[in-house]
Scaffold this motif. Structure first.
Motif, PDB file in Angstrom:
ATOM      1  N   LEU A  81       6.398  23.412  44.824  1.00 22.67           N
ATOM      2  CA  LEU A  81       7.308  24.490  45.175  1.00 22.67           C
ATOM      3  C   LEU A  81       6.628  25.475  46.126  1.00 22.67           C
ATOM      4  N   PRO A  82       7.408  26.290  46.852  1.00 21.72           N
ATOM      5  CA  PRO A  82       6.818  27.285  47.745  1.00 21.72           C
ATOM      6  C   PRO A  82       5.865  28.248  47.032  1.00 21.72           C
ATOM      7  N   SER A  83       6.006  28.383  45.726  1.00 18.80           N
ATOM      8  CA  SER A  83       5.090  29.238  44.950  1.00 18.80           C
ATOM      9  C   SER A  83       3.728  28.579  44.762  1.00 18.80           C
TER      10      SER A  83
END
Length: 90
Positions: A81-83
């Motif tokens: 994920l972008p996180s």
């Protein structure tokens, strides 16, 4: 069950909607393979598909029966994920 990304290269443009989808799904059911979704290139000559299957061999067998190309198959663990977190596909 493991997840796989399949790269397919086509000689002809793939039509959308894919009229062969119902027949492909019947073959996949018989091979214990589940087609989750696909991404289609802008020129409609390449696709990247996410499948759930017991093995690469099951994917290749289903594809051969359906007359679909299989240029590469890679087992994947999850989504990043972008996180920066890894998210399982289940």
């Amino acid at each position: 069950m493991p997840f796989f990304v399949i790269e397919r290269n086509y000689v002809e443009r793939v039509g959308v909607p894919l009229e062969a989808a119902p027949g492909i799904n019947v073959i996949n059911d018989e091979e214990d393979v589940r087609w989750l979704y696909s991404f289609l290139s802008i020129d409609h000559r390449k696709s990247y598909c996410l499948y759930e299957a017991p093995s690469i061999e099951a994917i290749r067998s289903a594809a051969a029966r359906a007359g679909l190309p299989v240029d590469s198959v890679v087992e994947v663990e999850g989504r990043i994920l972008p996180s920066g977190e890894l998210s399982p596909l289940t």
